[in-house]
Design a protein around this motif. Structure first.
Motif, mmCIF file in Angstrom:
data_model
loop_
_atom_site.group_PDB
_atom_site.id
_atom_site.type_symbol
_atom_site.label_atom_id
_atom_site.label_comp_id
_atom_site.label_asym_id
_atom_site.label_seq_id
_atom_site.Cartn_x
_atom_site.Cartn_y
_atom_site.Cartn_z
ATOM 1 N N ALA A 211 -4.368 8.857 6.520
ATOM 2 C CA ALA A 211 -4.000 8.575 5.128
ATOM 3 C C ALA A 211 -5.249 8.342 4.286
ATOM 4 C CB ALA A 211 -3.069 7.362 5.056
ATOM 5 N N HIS A 212 -6.230 7.641 4.848
ATOM 6 C CA HIS A 212 -7.470 7.382 4.119
ATOM 7 C C HIS A 212 -8.224 8.681 3.865
ATOM 8 C CE1 HIS A 212 -11.529 5.738 3.347
ATOM 9 N NE2 HIS A 212 -10.823 4.877 2.675
ATOM 10 N N GLY A 213 -8.232 9.567 4.829
ATOM 11 C CA GLY A 213 -8.854 10.874 4.630
ATOM 12 C C GLY A 213 -8.152 11.671 3.538
ATOM 13 N N SER A 214 -6.829 11.566 3.493
ATOM 14 C CA SER A 214 -6.064 12.275 2.463
ATOM 15 C C SER A 214 -6.345 11.726 1.075
ATOM 16 C CB SER A 214 -4.568 12.204 2.771
ATOM 17 O OG SER A 214 -4.275 12.924 3.947
ATOM 18 N N ILE A 215 -6.573 10.424 0.971
ATOM 19 C CA ILE A 215 -6.950 9.828 -0.327
ATOM 20 C C ILE A 215 -8.280 10.416 -0.789
ATOM 21 C CG2 ILE A 215 -7.991 7.684 -1.237
ATOM 22 C CD1 ILE A 215 -5.134 7.659 -1.818
ATOM 23 N N ARG A 216 -9.223 10.503 0.118
ATOM 24 C CA ARG A 216 -10.537 11.062 -0.238
ATOM 25 C C ARG A 216 -10.426 12.535 -0.620
ATOM 26 N NH1 ARG A 216 -14.762 7.495 1.200
ATOM 27 N NH2 ARG A 216 -16.226 9.230 1.340
ATOM 28 N N GLU A 217 -9.561 13.252 0.086
ATOM 29 C CA GLU A 217 -9.317 14.657 -0.247
ATOM 30 C C GLU A 217 -8.738 14.765 -1.661
ATOM 31 O OE1 GLU A 217 -6.761 18.477 1.426
ATOM 32 O OE2 GLU A 217 -6.536 16.545 2.408
ATOM 33 N N GLU B 277 -8.170 1.989 -5.169
ATOM 34 C CA GLU B 277 -7.439 0.777 -4.772
ATOM 35 C C GLU B 277 -6.629 1.027 -3.498
ATOM 36 O OE1 GLU B 277 -4.277 -2.509 -6.510
ATOM 37 O OE2 GLU B 277 -4.297 -0.501 -7.402
ATOM 38 N N ILE B 278 -5.955 2.149 -3.436
ATOM 39 C CA ILE B 278 -5.164 2.481 -2.249
ATOM 40 C C ILE B 278 -6.081 2.626 -1.036
ATOM 41 C CG2 ILE B 278 -3.678 4.242 -1.195
ATOM 42 C CD1 ILE B 278 -2.685 4.763 -4.171
ATOM 43 N N GLY B 279 -7.213 3.263 -1.218
ATOM 44 C CA GLY B 279 -8.178 3.398 -0.128
ATOM 45 C C GLY B 279 -8.627 2.051 0.409
ATOM 46 N N VAL C 25 0.832 -1.203 0.000
ATOM 47 C CA VAL C 25 0.000 0.000 0.000
ATOM 48 C C VAL C 25 0.870 1.258 0.000
ATOM 49 C CG1 VAL C 25 -0.332 0.104 2.517
ATOM 50 C CG2 VAL C 25 -2.045 1.105 0.997
ATOM 51 N N TRP C 26 1.978 1.245 0.719
ATOM 52 C CA TRP C 26 2.885 2.401 0.708
ATOM 53 C C TRP C 26 3.494 2.566 -0.684
ATOM 54 C CZ3 TRP C 26 8.137 2.916 -0.247
ATOM 55 C CH2 TRP C 26 8.685 4.164 0.057
ATOM 56 N N GLN C 27 3.899 1.451 -1.295
ATOM 57 C CA GLN C 27 4.490 1.497 -2.643
ATOM 58 C C GLN C 27 3.492 2.057 -3.648
ATOM 59 O OE1 GLN C 27 5.747 -2.557 -3.270
ATOM 60 N NE2 GLN C 27 7.160 -2.487 -1.526
ATOM 61 N N LYS C 28 2.246 1.615 -3.575
ATOM 62 C CA LYS C 28 1.212 2.112 -4.485
ATOM 63 C C LYS C 28 0.898 3.591 -4.210
ATOM 64 C CE LYS C 28 -0.922 -2.253 -5.712
ATOM 65 N NZ LYS C 28 -0.915 -2.176 -7.175
#
Length: 118
Positions: free
Chosen positions: A71-77, A105-107, A11-14
């Protein structure tokens, strides 16, 4: 978890790949957006792998889960900001769609990792 450190986490790599994708896309934004949408979008995507890494380095699974939540919140942002860029016609539909798929996918991976820590 199985990983020896954050760099071993897929997940970090992606998330790192997503940073590269978004930096490439945002390079085409108008110069007037340099301190606006460009900067905000870039900060949000950089936050994703950064919070995964920081959380992995914490002492407890609860701390790691908290950073994964950030991190999940940042993906949504970032997803929201990509949609804004598309609506403002800064980006074409197809590249935004690919980036949104990457983000989704990352989420999912972040949520799965967080659940595995419970």
């Amino acid at each position: 978890m199985g990983a020896r450190n954050y760099r071993d986490l897929v997940v970090w790599q992606k998330a790192m790949d997503f940073v590269v994708t978004v930096y490439g896309l945002s390079a085409a934004f108008p110069a007037a957006e340099q301190f606006g949408l460009t900067s905000q979008l870039r900060r949000s995507v950089v936050s994703v792998p950064s919070n995964i890494a920081e959380g992995e380095g914490r002492e407890s699974p609860g701390d790691f889960r908290r950073f994964l939540s950030i991190a999940h919140g940042s993906i949504r942002e970032a997803k929201t900001q990509l949609i804004i860029a598309k609506r403002l016609h800064y980006l074409e539909v197809e590249p935004v769609g690919r980036a949104l798929d990457q983000a989704a996918e990352i989420g999912r991976m972040i949520r799965g990792l967080s659940k595995s820590l419970s």
